[in-house]
Scaffold this motif. Sequence first.
Motif: not given
Length: 362
Positions: A60-69, A71-73, A75-85
């Motif tokens: 639920x906390x992750x959903x609130x963060x990711x679906x907050x806008x 720009x957040x969505x 940035x989150x995707x870009x950050x994750x793709x940089x960390x995880x192949x």
Amino acid sequence: NAIKDVAAGEVQGVKMFEKAFNYLRAGVSISAMGWNLGTGLLQPFGLTQSMVRIGPIWVARAMLRFFSGAAWMEDSVKEIYEQSSFMRLRSKTMDREINDIRNKIVRTGFADKTLGPVRESFFYLIVKAQQLADIPTWLAAQEKARASGYDEETVIALADQAVIDSQGSGHIKDLAQVQRGSPLLKLWTNFMSYFQTTFNLSMDSLGRTKWTDPMSIGRLAVDFFLLYTAPIALSFYLREAILKGECDHGRDWKCVGTQVAKEHASYMLSGMLVFRELSSAVQGFTGYQGPAGARFFSDMTRAAQQAWQGELDEALVKSWWDAGGVLLHFPGNQTKKVFEGFMALQSGDTDIPTAPLFGYSK
């Protein structure tokens, strides 16, 4: 056996009949899932499984963060793709069927270059909709692992594994042994990847339940509600009742109860080899048509029966369209739905405006 299968790689088939089965199985996947708006619509409901795997509060906390806008969505995707192949390549490996189709070596002729972008679009919607479940799941597992004090490399590995455990994966190492078998065996396990994760999570929940502890039994009930009842009820009301008009748009409670009960039984069987073949009978359909991966043969049987009648009617066109979707590898299910829905609107058989997109209750 898993180590041997990973080392050997995907079994593509050497004999002619094995290659034929692989081709037809891929055709079934493309025909059934290609451009399928209804399937894409249901992908985010996989978050209920993530809640069982990680915990409702973390998700639920992750959903609130990711679906907050937006720009957040982004940035989150870009950050994750940089960390995880694993997450960066997720669009090609999210389940076995998509992994098999999208990771083949393709020819470079004129026709292949021309049709390549079209083929790439077949699963684009499903993959993008699946991100709405994958990204919050990864973020929730990442935050939970960090709170537990793990180092960053372990945090990323645990987040990847949480996505695999709750949403499924097409990598050989993540498949059940029956899914890693020969081309003939794979006919019996088509569309099984996601239901395997549901089955595994169910077994995990049962395994950690202390039957003498009322609190533990209560947690099991919550897990099963999230694994079965919540996604079944949500998908029925959204796709079947609201968009298709089933059960008088969800107002006929007796009809709704019957349909949801049938879906529970079918859903539970779908993750078990052999027993999943009974799911159609549980839902009230008559006439067993064989495993999902071999649907081409039942489609061709209907097409031949219609052709022998010697009459060019709607049933003949639809039966040959179904068989052609599998044989020629195009999205037969969704394109047929568009045609049927449009004609039904024109003839007055339905007044549901979304009929060409999602179908309608007949």
